[in-house]
Design a protein around this motif. Structure first.
Motif, short mmCIF file in Angstrom:
data_model
loop_
_atom_site.label_atom_id
_atom_site.label_comp_id
_atom_site.label_asym_id
_atom_site.label_seq_id
_atom_site.Cartn_x
_atom_site.Cartn_y
_atom_site.Cartn_z
N ILE A 124 0.87 -1.29 0.15
CA ILE A 124 0.14 0.30 0.27
C ILE A 124 1.05 1.37 -0.02
O ILE A 124 0.29 2.26 -0.16
CB ILE A 124 -1.26 0.11 1.16
CG1 ILE A 124 -0.16 -0.15 2.44
CG2 ILE A 124 -2.12 -1.20 1.13
CD1 ILE A 124 -1.21 0.23 3.86
N GLY A 125 2.17 0.95 0.25
CA GLY A 125 2.99 2.11 0.18
C GLY A 125 4.39 1.82 0.09
O GLY A 125 4.77 0.99 0.41
N ARG A 126 5.22 2.77 -0.15
CA ARG A 126 6.64 2.88 -0.34
C ARG A 126 7.40 3.64 0.50
O ARG A 126 6.68 4.83 0.65
CB ARG A 126 7.37 2.97 -1.59
CG ARG A 126 6.81 1.64 -2.35
CD ARG A 126 6.95 1.96 -4.02
NE ARG A 126 7.01 0.71 -4.77
CZ ARG A 126 7.82 -0.05 -5.30
NH1 ARG A 126 9.12 0.07 -4.85
NH2 ARG A 126 7.69 -0.95 -5.96
N ASP A 127 8.55 3.50 0.97
CA ASP A 127 9.07 4.47 1.66
C ASP A 127 9.58 5.82 0.75
O ASP A 127 10.38 5.68 -0.35
CB ASP A 127 10.42 4.31 2.24
CG ASP A 127 11.10 5.39 3.08
OD1 ASP A 127 10.61 5.55 4.06
OD2 ASP A 127 12.12 5.91 2.53
N GLY A 128 8.89 6.87 0.70
CA GLY A 128 9.01 8.23 -0.16
C GLY A 128 10.15 9.14 0.17
O GLY A 128 10.32 10.22 -0.28
N SER A 129 10.85 8.51 1.16
CA SER A 129 11.92 9.54 1.62
C SER A 129 13.35 9.44 0.86
O SER A 129 14.17 10.37 0.78
CB SER A 129 12.46 9.44 3.02
OG SER A 129 12.93 8.05 3.31
N TRP A 131 15.56 7.56 1.28
CA TRP A 131 16.82 7.24 2.19
C TRP A 131 16.64 5.64 2.52
O TRP A 131 17.88 4.97 2.69
CB TRP A 131 16.91 7.90 3.71
CG TRP A 131 16.84 9.53 3.57
CD1 TRP A 131 15.76 10.14 4.03
CD2 TRP A 131 17.88 10.23 2.58
NE1 TRP A 131 16.35 11.47 3.57
CE2 TRP A 131 17.22 11.46 2.90
CE3 TRP A 131 19.00 9.99 2.10
CZ2 TRP A 131 17.85 12.67 2.22
CZ3 TRP A 131 19.53 11.16 1.58
CH2 TRP A 131 18.90 12.48 1.73
N TYR A 132 15.66 5.18 2.65
CA TYR A 132 15.59 3.55 3.06
C TYR A 132 14.62 3.02 1.66
O TYR A 132 13.88 3.62 1.09
CB TYR A 132 14.73 3.64 4.18
CG TYR A 132 14.98 4.57 5.42
CD1 TYR A 132 16.33 4.50 5.91
CD2 TYR A 132 14.17 5.30 5.71
CE1 TYR A 132 16.80 5.28 6.89
CE2 TYR A 132 14.81 6.41 6.65
CZ TYR A 132 15.62 6.56 7.15
OH TYR A 132 15.90 7.39 8.07
N SER A 133 15.16 1.74 1.73
CA SER A 133 14.42 0.69 0.76
C SER A 133 13.29 -0.07 1.37
O SER A 133 13.56 -1.24 2.03
CB SER A 133 15.33 0.09 -0.02
OG SER A 133 15.93 0.83 -1.16
N THR A 134 12.30 0.42 1.94
CA THR A 134 11.23 -0.10 2.52
C THR A 134 9.78 -0.03 1.68
O THR A 134 9.42 0.89 1.00
CB THR A 134 11.15 0.28 3.94
OG1 THR A 134 10.69 1.66 3.85
CG2 THR A 134 12.25 0.12 4.80
N VAL A 135 8.99 -0.89 1.93
CA VAL A 135 7.38 -0.87 1.30
C VAL A 135 6.49 -1.27 2.56
O VAL A 135 6.93 -1.86 3.33
CB VAL A 135 7.20 -1.80 0.15
CG1 VAL A 135 8.08 -1.36 -1.18
CG2 VAL A 135 7.66 -3.42 0.47
N THR A 136 5.43 -0.75 2.45
CA THR A 136 4.51 -0.88 3.48
C THR A 136 3.39 -1.77 3.00
O THR A 136 3.08 -1.70 1.64
CB THR A 136 3.68 0.37 3.98
OG1 THR A 136 4.69 1.42 4.36
CG2 THR A 136 2.83 0.03 5.10
N ILE A 137 2.98 -2.96 3.74
CA ILE A 137 1.90 -4.04 3.28
C ILE A 137 0.66 -3.93 4.07
O ILE A 137 0.91 -3.42 5.23
CB ILE A 137 2.60 -5.32 3.23
CG1 ILE A 137 3.09 -5.65 4.60
CG2 ILE A 137 3.61 -5.62 2.20
CD1 ILE A 137 3.44 -7.21 4.57
N SER A 169 2.54 -3.87 7.91
CA SER A 169 3.82 -4.05 8.30
C SER A 169 5.02 -3.40 7.47
O SER A 169 4.44 -3.11 6.20
CB SER A 169 4.02 -5.59 7.89
OG SER A 169 3.13 -6.31 8.82
N GLU A 170 6.24 -3.26 7.91
CA GLU A 170 7.08 -2.50 7.15
C GLU A 170 8.02 -3.48 6.73
O GLU A 170 8.74 -4.25 7.39
CB GLU A 170 7.90 -1.36 7.81
CG GLU A 170 8.61 -0.25 7.13
CD GLU A 170 7.61 0.70 6.58
OE1 GLU A 170 6.31 0.65 7.15
OE2 GLU A 170 7.97 1.73 6.06
#
Lengths: 300, 167
Positions: A124-129, A131-137, A169-170
């Protein structure tokens, strides 16, 4: 704006900055769990992100949908035929799986391995900053997700769960600088460590490989299972370039991941189920997991 | 609707949009930063105090939403608001050059301060590599996006939210 700034005020500001930096250092991703406030924020943001993602996805896919509808119909037919073939394949693998369980029990091999159940989750989202490679589920404690659970998709390893809130969850992607892990070359079983070199351009490298190991381009890299986070054999990527380092003593290889991290939409979280007990083996017809093995078939 | 509620909605939407949509707008891995642009415009249009509080709230929410290194974005965006408000106060804001310059200055301040702070606490984010290959390109991209967003944010801040929330 007054020009005079008292020393007391400067001291207070400096103290506040130091306190914030200490808090920042303490809230690093390696801590055991995120705070209640963070969980609450992520749970509040989740529905907003879901709505925006939904609307944005619809807008993005509209031209594709209109343009490719005939192609989709043909593809659908082809996929149906493929499913029929795969079902037959699955029956064969199921028989082999049961045989493996039976033989393992006969040989009395101590089995502390954990089985996994893949649970699907939508991004449902990705880290938009940047700096980090994360996604939100979507899905968190409500779906039984826990920190450090491996995350895959049909192509291979995606990453692991970094933090969990009630409903989200991240995921720390493989391409994040903090996502290093044990890996090995599938054919030669040579171990190494895989880490991110450039998260934005999705470049990984396999390091700590002795110089005398023969490495060929295209060799598949899989997880080694060391460290206890990832099961052994999850596909990571293939070798795209090899170079020598440390004065010729070691080698390192650039690895192109199988997963297209820029187009992730859905993933599978590997959740734990208890190891199969011996008494359950007697009723082996009922011990087969309801889902297929999380390990994708090898290229080899 | 009360200005505080409007501001809260804008902040929430900007952060949600940043995570949900901005990664798809990436060019060579460079993602525009909408919450940063919001903090810059808040400081430019509403002044130092408003800008710093806005930067603090936006940054804190970004940190809480990311779930790590709480305070890095907050401190960086507060500094951005402070610098923008101090350098741009008194200039004619309807001239398009001013908001674009403010965004460029604010972006550079943000990226440099974030990289410095994150290296200070050892996050593992490479300083020089990001400063050279990323910050300048991201600053340009933010400035371009600011060109598109300025009119909308100007109308919201100046026309709808006439009353300052600190009045």
């Amino acid at each position: 704006m007054p020009n005079k700034v008292s020393y007391g005020r400067i001291f207070l500001i400096a103290a506040a900055i130091i306190i914030v930096l200490v808090i920042a250092a303490l809230t690093n991703p390696s801590r055991s769990d995120i705070t209640v406030v963070e969980k609450l924020t992520q749970d509040i943001m989740a529905p907003v992100k879901s709505v925006i993602t939904f609307v944005y996805d619809k807008i993005r896919s509209l031209p594709l949908y209109l343009g490719d509808i005939n192609k989709t119909i043909d593809e659908n037919e082809a996929l149906k035929r493929e499913i029929l073939g795969l079902r037959q394949e699955m029956d064969k693998y199921e028989a082999a799986y049961k045989e493996g369980i039976r033989l393992r029990a006969l040989l009395g091999i101590a089995d502390d391995m954990t089985e996994w159940i893949p649970v699907a989750a939508k991004i449902i989202g990705r880290d938009g900053s940047s700096w980090y490679s994360t996604v939100t589920i979507r899905g968190g404690e409500d779906k039984g997700f826990e920190k450090n659970m491996p995350v895959i998709n049909a192509d291979g390893l995606v990453g692991r769960i970094q933090s969990v809130s009630q409903y989200t969850s991240e995921i720390l992607l493989l391409t994040d600088y903090g996502g290093a892990m044990g890996a090995l070359i599938q054919t030669s079983r040579t171990p190494g460590v895989i880490e991110s070199v450039d998260s934005r351009n999705v470049v990984l490298q396999l390091i700590h490989i002795p110089a005398d190991v023969d490495i060929e381009l295209g060799q598949v890299i899989v997880t080694s299972g060391l460290g206890g986070v990832f099961p052994m054999g999850l596909r990571i990527g293939y070798i795209s370039e090899v170079s020598t380092v440390d004065g010729g003593l070691m080698q390192q290889a650039y690895v192109k991941p199988f997963v297209d991290f820029n187009r992730l939409e859905e993933v599978m979280v590997l959740t734990h189920i208890p190891a199969i007990e011996e008494d359950v083996l007697d009723e082996e017809e009922t011990v087969m997991p309801t889902t297929e093995s999380p390990l994708p078939p090898s290229d080899e | 609707m009360k200005p505080k509620i409007i501001l809260a909605i804008i902040i929430l939407l900007s952060i949600a949009f940043q995570d949900a949509c901005c990664p798809y707008l990436a060019i060579s891995g460079i993602i525009p930063n909408i919450p940063l642009i919001l903090a810059v415009f808040a400081a430019l249009l509403k002044g130092e105090k408003y800008g710093i509080v806005c930067g603090c709230i936006v940054g804190l929410l970004m940190d809480l939403n990311a779930g790590k290194y709480l305070g890095l974005n907050m401190l960086s965006l507060m500094l951005v608001a402070l610098v923008v408000a101090r350098t741009m106060t008194g200039l004619y804001r309807a001239n398009y050059i001013i908001p674009l310059s403010a965004t460029a200055i604010g972006s550079l301040v943000y990226y440099i301060s974030f990289l410095l702070l994150s290296n200070l606490i050892g996050t593992g984010v490479a300083f020089w590599e990001n400063l050279v290959s990323f910050s300048l390109a991201a600053t340009l991209y933010n400035t371009f996006i600011a060109l598109l967003l300025y009119v909308i944010i100007y109308i919201i801040f100046e026309k709808i939210m006439k009353r300052n929330i600190f009045d």
